[in-house]
Scaffold this active site. Structure first.
Site, PDB file in Angstrom:
ATOM      1  N   ASN A  83     118.265  13.824 151.450  1.00 59.65           N
ATOM      2  CA  ASN A  83     116.952  13.187 151.354  1.00 59.65           C
ATOM      3  C   ASN A  83     116.046  13.947 150.394  1.00 59.65           C
ATOM      4  O   ASN A  83     116.158  15.168 150.252  1.00 59.65           O
ATOM      5  CB  ASN A  83     116.274  13.113 152.732  1.00 59.65           C
ATOM      6  CG  ASN A  83     117.106  12.309 153.720  1.00 59.65           C
ATOM      7  OD1 ASN A  83     117.940  11.499 153.310  1.00 59.65           O
ATOM      8  ND2 ASN A  83     116.919  12.549 155.000  1.00 59.65           N
ATOM      9  N   HIS A 121     119.820  16.692 146.544  1.00 60.77           N
ATOM     10  CA  HIS A 121     119.407  15.699 145.547  1.00 60.77           C
ATOM     11  C   HIS A 121     117.974  15.885 145.073  1.00 60.77           C
ATOM     12  O   HIS A 121     117.363  14.953 144.561  1.00 60.77           O
ATOM     13  CB  HIS A 121     119.600  14.284 146.108  1.00 60.77           C
ATOM     14  CG  HIS A 121     121.019  13.979 146.432  1.00 60.77           C
ATOM     15  ND1 HIS A 121     121.387  13.031 147.371  1.00 60.77           N
ATOM     16  CD2 HIS A 121     122.176  14.511 145.962  1.00 60.77           C
ATOM     17  CE1 HIS A 121     122.701  12.985 147.445  1.00 60.77           C
ATOM     18  NE2 HIS A 121     123.210  13.881 146.610  1.00 60.77           N
TER      19      HIS A 121
HETATM   20  C1  BV8 Z   1     127.836  13.323 140.474  1.00 64.12           C
HETATM   21  C2  BV8 Z   1     118.356  11.008 144.799  1.00 64.12           C
HETATM   22  C3  BV8 Z   1     129.114  14.238 138.717  1.00 64.12           C
HETATM   23  C4  BV8 Z   1     117.561  10.011 144.100  1.00 64.12           C
HETATM   24  C5  BV8 Z   1     120.571  10.103 145.249  1.00 64.12           C
HETATM   25  C6  BV8 Z   1     131.735   5.462 140.403  1.00 64.12           C
HETATM   26  C7  BV8 Z   1     130.922   5.291 139.304  1.00 64.12           C
HETATM   27  C8  BV8 Z   1     129.890   6.193 139.007  1.00 64.12           C
HETATM   28  C9  BV8 Z   1     129.670   7.308 139.827  1.00 64.12           C
HETATM   29  C10 BV8 Z   1     130.504   7.449 140.919  1.00 64.12           C
HETATM   30  C11 BV8 Z   1     131.524   6.556 141.212  1.00 64.12           C
HETATM   31  N1  BV8 Z   1     132.134   6.983 142.343  1.00 64.12           N
HETATM   32  C12 BV8 Z   1     131.546   8.110 142.772  1.00 64.12           C
HETATM   33  C13 BV8 Z   1     130.567   8.413 141.906  1.00 64.12           C
HETATM   34  C14 BV8 Z   1     129.707   9.562 141.986  1.00 64.12           C
HETATM   35  C15 BV8 Z   1     128.353   9.132 142.530  1.00 64.12           C
HETATM   36  C16 BV8 Z   1     128.520   8.384 143.825  1.00 64.12           C
HETATM   37  O1  BV8 Z   1     128.814   8.980 144.846  1.00 64.12           O
HETATM   38  N2  BV8 Z   1     128.332   7.039 143.784  1.00 64.12           N
HETATM   39  C17 BV8 Z   1     128.510   6.253 144.998  1.00 64.12           C
HETATM   40  C18 BV8 Z   1     127.378   5.237 145.129  1.00 64.12           C
HETATM   41  C19 BV8 Z   1     129.862   5.564 144.908  1.00 64.12           C
HETATM   42  N3  BV8 Z   1     127.670  10.380 142.764  1.00 64.12           N
HETATM   43  C20 BV8 Z   1     126.917  10.912 141.789  1.00 64.12           C
HETATM   44  O2  BV8 Z   1     126.712  10.362 140.730  1.00 64.12           O
HETATM   45  C21 BV8 Z   1     126.392  12.306 142.066  1.00 64.12           C
HETATM   46  N4  BV8 Z   1     126.607  13.113 140.916  1.00 64.12           N
HETATM   47  O3  BV8 Z   1     128.831  12.937 141.019  1.00 64.12           O
HETATM   48  O4  BV8 Z   1     127.841  14.006 139.287  1.00 64.12           O
HETATM   49  C22 BV8 Z   1     128.880  15.142 137.598  1.00 64.12           C
HETATM   50  C23 BV8 Z   1     129.408  16.428 137.671  1.00 64.12           C
HETATM   51  C24 BV8 Z   1     129.223  17.268 136.595  1.00 64.12           C
HETATM   52  C25 BV8 Z   1     128.517  16.826 135.467  1.00 64.12           C
HETATM   53  C26 BV8 Z   1     127.975  15.540 135.417  1.00 64.12           C
HETATM   54  C27 BV8 Z   1     128.149  14.681 136.487  1.00 64.12           C
HETATM   55  C28 BV8 Z   1     124.885  12.264 142.319  1.00 64.12           C
HETATM   56  C29 BV8 Z   1     124.618  11.528 143.607  1.00 64.12           C
HETATM   57  C30 BV8 Z   1     123.138  11.678 143.957  1.00 64.12           C
HETATM   58  C31 BV8 Z   1     122.412  10.379 143.677  1.00 64.12           C
HETATM   59  N5  BV8 Z   1     121.028  10.530 144.106  1.00 64.12           N
HETATM   60  N6  BV8 Z   1     119.302  10.305 145.646  1.00 64.12           N
HETATM   61  C32 BV8 Z   1     116.625   9.318 145.027  1.00 64.12           C
HETATM   62  O5  BV8 Z   1     116.793   9.415 146.263  1.00 64.12           O
HETATM   63  O6  BV8 Z   1     115.718   8.687 144.501  1.00 64.12           O
HETATM   64  S1  BV8 Z   1     121.605   9.338 146.337  1.00 64.12           S
HETATM   65  C33 BV8 Z   1     120.617   8.490 147.426  1.00 64.12           C
HETATM   66  O7  BV8 Z   1     121.394   7.512 148.016  1.00 64.12           O
HETATM   67  C34 BV8 Z   1     120.179   9.361 148.567  1.00 64.12           C
HETATM   68  O8  BV8 Z   1     119.823  10.644 148.170  1.00 64.12           O
HETATM   69  C35 BV8 Z   1     121.359   9.321 149.472  1.00 64.12           C
HETATM   70  O9  BV8 Z   1     122.224  10.365 149.185  1.00 64.12           O
HETATM   71  C36 BV8 Z   1     122.018   8.039 149.085  1.00 64.12           C
HETATM   72  C37 BV8 Z   1     121.847   7.050 150.196  1.00 64.12           C
HETATM   73  O10 BV8 Z   1     122.650   7.530 151.197  1.00 64.12           O
HETATM   74  P1  BV8 Z   1     122.089   7.745 152.679  1.00 64.12           P
HETATM   75  O11 BV8 Z   1     121.160   8.917 152.701  1.00 64.12           O
HETATM   76  O12 BV8 Z   1     123.283   7.811 153.517  1.00 64.12           O
HETATM   77  O13 BV8 Z   1     121.202   6.478 153.023  1.00 64.12           O
HETATM   78  P2  BV8 Z   1     121.726   5.004 153.327  1.00 64.12           P
HETATM   79  O14 BV8 Z   1     120.528   4.133 153.306  1.00 64.12           O
HETATM   80  O15 BV8 Z   1     122.890   4.696 152.436  1.00 64.12           O
HETATM   81  O16 BV8 Z   1     122.303   5.087 154.815  1.00 64.12           O
HETATM   82  C38 BV8 Z   1     121.422   5.291 155.897  1.00 64.12           C
HETATM   83  C39 BV8 Z   1     122.302   5.609 157.096  1.00 64.12           C
HETATM   84  O17 BV8 Z   1     121.451   5.928 158.198  1.00 64.12           O
HETATM   85  C40 BV8 Z   1     123.162   4.432 157.533  1.00 64.12           C
HETATM   86  O18 BV8 Z   1     124.445   4.907 157.877  1.00 64.12           O
HETATM   87  C41 BV8 Z   1     122.456   3.906 158.781  1.00 64.12           C
HETATM   88  O19 BV8 Z   1     123.358   3.363 159.722  1.00 64.12           O
HETATM   89  C42 BV8 Z   1     121.852   5.185 159.320  1.00 64.12           C
HETATM   90  N7  BV8 Z   1     120.638   5.027 160.151  1.00 64.12           N
HETATM   91  C43 BV8 Z   1     119.626   4.114 159.980  1.00 64.12           C
HETATM   92  N8  BV8 Z   1     118.661   4.358 160.912  1.00 64.12           N
HETATM   93  C44 BV8 Z   1     119.089   5.426 161.651  1.00 64.12           C
HETATM   94  C45 BV8 Z   1     120.332   5.850 161.180  1.00 64.12           C
HETATM   95  N9  BV8 Z   1     121.010   6.881 161.714  1.00 64.12           N
HETATM   96  C46 BV8 Z   1     120.438   7.526 162.748  1.00 64.12           C
HETATM   97  N10 BV8 Z   1     119.226   7.188 163.257  1.00 64.12           N
HETATM   98  C47 BV8 Z   1     118.534   6.137 162.751  1.00 64.12           C
HETATM   99  N11 BV8 Z   1     117.339   5.807 163.270  1.00 64.12           N
END
Ligand code: BV8
Ligand code: ZN
Length: 236
Positions: free
Chosen positions: A98, A115
């Site tokens: 977060n 992040h």
């Molecule tokens: C990297 C900051 C390499 C910004 C964020 C294919 C193509 C291109 C890229 C990729 C690919 N496959 C993999 C990748 C890598 C990519 C990636 O993982 N993509 C995913 C989408 C497939 N990752 C990256 O690009 C990372 N960098 O790999 O770099 C590299 C290495 C060297 C040199 C150059 C490059 C960077 C990833 C970081 C991205 N930035 N955030 C901003 O926030 O503005 S990510 C952003 O989304 C958040 O930070 C968070 O991490 C993510 C969302 O995830 P969650 O936090 O889990 O939130 P979400 O809404 O999804 O889920 C909420 C959960 O809570 C649910 O499960 C729900 O059920 C639950 N919930 C709801 N209410 C409750 C609850 N649980 C408990 N109690 C409740 N009340």
């Protein structure tokens, strides 16, 4: 729940990975249920360097909307429970995806922000990085005093995580005997990979989420429910 409470009592070193779900009960929309206004965008379409290069105003409008929402919210009992837990466990590391700063506001000290922070900005020209709490700027996109363009100091998709912070997170996961993964959809890497790293290093893994995730089948205990309710019960 009882077993997890026992594991917590016996734990010497605990690592926690949190996602947007821990802030949901504070009123912060998670990425999956973001405000209808942004429904037509996926976070991967806005949180990328190319989106910013193409349309810095659109990206800043999104960040400013999120900052204005965050300026009104407070940590919830789940954040406070984690801050309490840190005081009781000899070695405790809170790793968060977060960018909202709510863990720090609740009193957590040792926080690894994988992040970055929505409350920090960085200049594309001179690289100056600083906390900037403004929720309205004289102009959008905002400019640095050097005239360069300011960007949110967060890690976008396709950008590397800060290496020192990532290394500390790996070390914490590897040396934990209990790993809690809370409120994350576990689809973003490398953050989600910390769970497997902890597991393969012998840690017990407990997931707290309102819904199952890709991790749920692979872990020791799944506590289904809102973290703002379950975490205080866990540490009571
Ligand atoms: C990297 C900051 C390499 C910004 C964020 C294919 C193509 C291109 C890229 C990729 C690919 N496959 C993999 C990748 C890598 C990519 C990636 O993982 N993509 C995913 C989408 C497939 N990752 C990256 O690009 C990372 N960098 O790999 O770099 C590299 C290495 C060297 C040199 C150059 C490059 C960077 C990833 C970081 C991205 N930035 N955030 C901003 O926030 O503005 S990510 C952003 O989304 C958040 O930070 C968070 O991490 C993510 C969302 O995830 P969650 O936090 O889990 O939130 P979400 O809404 O999804 O889920 C909420 C959960 O809570 C649910 O499960 C729900 O059920 C639950 N919930 C709801 N209410 C409750 C609850 N649980 C408990 N109690 C409740 N009340
Ligand atoms: Zn500058």
């Amino acid at each position: 729940m009882h077993a997890v409470r026992q594991w917590l009592d016996q734990a010497r070193s605990v690592a926690v990975l949190t996602g947007a779900g821990v802030s949901a009960e504070s009123g912060v929309p998670t990425f999956r249920d973001a405000n209808g206004l942004w429904k037509q965008y996926r976070v991967q379409d806005l949180a990328t360097p190319s989106a910013f290069a193409r349309d810095p105003k659109l990206v800043w409008d999104w960040y400013n909307w999120r900052r204005s929402v965050l300026a009104e919210v407070k940590p919830n009992p789940g954040h406070y429970a984690l801050a309490d837990l840190e005081k009781r466990i000899p070695k405790f590391t809170l790793i968060t995806q977060n960018v909202d700063g709510l863990h720090e506001l609740a009193g957590s000290r040792n926080v690894l922000r994988l992040h970055g922070s929505i409350w920090e900005v960085r200049c594309l020209a001179c690289g100056h990085q600083a906390v900037d709490l403004r929720i309205s700027f004289p102009e959008i996109p905002p400019k640095c005093h050097c005239g360069g363009l300011l960007r949110p100091a967060v890690v976008w998709f396709g950008e590397p995580l800060p290496s020192d912070i990532w290394k500390a997170a790996e070390t914490a996961a590897r040396s934990s005997d209990l790993f809690l993964v809370i409120g994350t959809s576990a689809v973003v890497y490398p953050a989600a990979g910390l769970v497997q790293l902890a597991k393969s290093s012998g840690a017990r893994v407990v997931e707290i989420n309102v819904a199952q995730t890709p991790l749920t089948g692979d872990i020791d205990q799944f506590l289904q429910g809102p973290s703002g309710e379950l975490l205080p019960q866990l540490i009571a």
